[in-house]
Scaffold this active site. Structure first.
Site, mmCIF file in Angstrom:
data_model
loop_
_atom_site.group_PDB
_atom_site.id
_atom_site.type_symbol
_atom_site.label_atom_id
_atom_site.label_comp_id
_atom_site.label_asym_id
_atom_site.label_seq_id
_atom_site.Cartn_x
_atom_site.Cartn_y
_atom_site.Cartn_z
ATOM 1 N N GLY A 153 82.799 53.802 46.287
ATOM 2 C CA GLY A 153 82.385 53.972 47.670
ATOM 3 C C GLY A 153 83.472 53.655 48.671
ATOM 4 N N CYS A 154 83.049 53.312 49.873
ATOM 5 C CA CYS A 154 83.958 53.217 51.009
ATOM 6 C C CYS A 154 84.962 52.074 50.920
ATOM 7 C CB CYS A 154 83.156 53.079 52.309
ATOM 8 S SG CYS A 154 82.152 54.528 52.727
ATOM 9 N N PHE A 155 84.722 51.084 50.060
ATOM 10 C CA PHE A 155 85.633 49.945 49.990
ATOM 11 C C PHE A 155 86.689 50.090 48.894
ATOM 12 C CE2 PHE A 155 82.020 48.644 47.238
ATOM 13 C CZ PHE A 155 82.697 48.394 46.055
ATOM 14 N N PHE A 169 83.318 48.265 53.880
ATOM 15 C CA PHE A 169 81.944 47.985 53.462
ATOM 16 C C PHE A 169 81.470 49.116 52.557
ATOM 17 C CE2 PHE A 169 82.936 47.234 57.914
ATOM 18 C CZ PHE A 169 82.962 45.844 57.946
#
Length: 375
Positions: A156-158, A357
């Protein structure tokens, strides 16, 4: 020896989505309820995004499309291809972007070239193929076939944070190592029309892009600015696991992005940063000169700004990237760090805090030092 980022390169697809135009497309889709139409208008208008980039060139009326399965331009209808078709688009369009970002990073790294790369680390959560992105980089950049290759998938985004942490670990273990880190995300291939608030929110913010960083502890004799690694921290937000998730469905990857996410992040920011700052001799938040905050959405940036009492100037790089590119998942924070690195003054010596996050709900944070001429 101090390990640092020596250069960052970025790349985006040519097709641009103007937020007001794509808002109208999604709002006017057949079958949308009146409530959904209002939610679509509100989500897109409140996003603080002006433009995004997409590999779905069917949205560009001036080119011959290769993605007609995603959008019927004549009918202005968002289509719903199966997951296999979406992943085929990833296989076709991800490689050129990741290679472009990698080449730009290597070209911008003083005293280093592709021949110096010893490790490749890639990250992506929007598609799959094997041999994968890390293999293509070795093959198409002409790297030594013995280059160590690693891929971080579906985080994901992290994901830029564990990728950079791995790069630091490799360089610490081998002082001669040069690590190429590349994040490639094609979020737009999973966008779809829906009445579901989570899907609507996702369609209003996600976009496509790639970013690459060159990491090493070598002394190249350059006086160019660098981003030195000072520390890392990971925190899991209690009761946040169901609020942000990323799963595979029959018609694309499906995002759960609850409206409660910004509030949860805001409530746990101080706790998340506490071990990071404690490890830096109990540095106060006020000692941080610059911030690179992953813009999961405007409301997340607002929460971070209010939570730490930051002025508008400190949030400007994150808000600018959000406004011009939207949320490109794992690549986004590198876009922000590139702005800090490329805009560093000749005598830079500043503390940087980076945050991202993702599913979990996970908060990844890093302390870096922006320095000039400390290679």
């Amino acid at each position: 020896m101090t390990v640092s980022v020596r250069a960052i390169g970025v790349a985006v697809p040519q097709t641009i989505l103007h937020q007001d135009e794509i808002r109208d497309v999604f709002r006017d889709q057949p079958g949308r309820t009146r409530l959904a139409q209002r939610l679509i208008g509100a989500a897109f208008d409140a996003s603080a995004i002006e433009t995004r980039h997409t590999v779905i060139d069917a949205f560009d009326h001036e080119v011959e499309t290769t993605t007609a399965a995603f959008y019927d331009a004549e009918q202005r209808q968002v289509l719903s291809p199966p997951t296999g078709v979406r992943n085929d688009a990833y296989i076709e369009h991800a490689p050129p972007l990741l290679l472009e970002a990698a080449r730009r990073a290597l070209d911008a790294a003083p005293g280093l070239s592709a021949a110096d790369v010893t490790h490749v680390v890639t990250a992506s959560c929007t598609g799959f193929f094997a041999p994968g992105p890390e293999y293509l980089l070795v093959r198409d950049l002409g790297l030594d076939p013995g280059t160590e290759r690693y891929h971080l998938g579906f985080q994901g985004c992290f994901a830029a944070f564990p990728a950079l942490r791995a790069a630091e670990a490799f360089c610490t273990a081998d002082p001669d190592a040069v690590v190429l880190v590349v994040c490639i995300e094609l979020c737009s291939i999973h966008l779809r029309s829906s009445d579901d608030p989570d899907v609507i929110l996702g369609s209003s913010v996600f976009a496509d892009g790639a970013a690459a960083a060159v990491v090493t502890g070598r002394d190249t004799g350059s006086s160019a600015p660098v981003l030195e690694f000072d520390g890392w921290s990971t925190a899991l937000v209690p009761d946040g696991e169901t609020e942000m998730a990323w799963t595979i469905g029959d018609h694309g990857f499906e995002m759960v992005l609850s409206g409660a996410v910004p509030k949860l992040i805001g409530e746990h920011l101080e706790i998340a940063l506490r071990p990071l700052l404690a490890a830096a001799d109990d540095a106060p938040v006020s000692s941080i000169d610059r911030w690179a905050i992953h813009p999961g959405g405007r409301s997340i940036l607002d929460r971070v700004q209010r939570g730490f009492g930051l002025d508008d100037e400190l949030l400007a790089p994150s808000r600018t990237v959000l406004r011009e590119y939207g949320n490109m998942s794992s690549a986004t924070v590198l876009f922000i760090l590139q702005r800090l690195l490329d805009g560093a003054p000749a005598d830079a010596d500043e503390r940087v805090c980076a945050l991202a996050f993702g599913p979990g709900l996970t908060i990844e944070s890093a302390l870096l030092r922006l320095r000039a001429g400390r290679t």
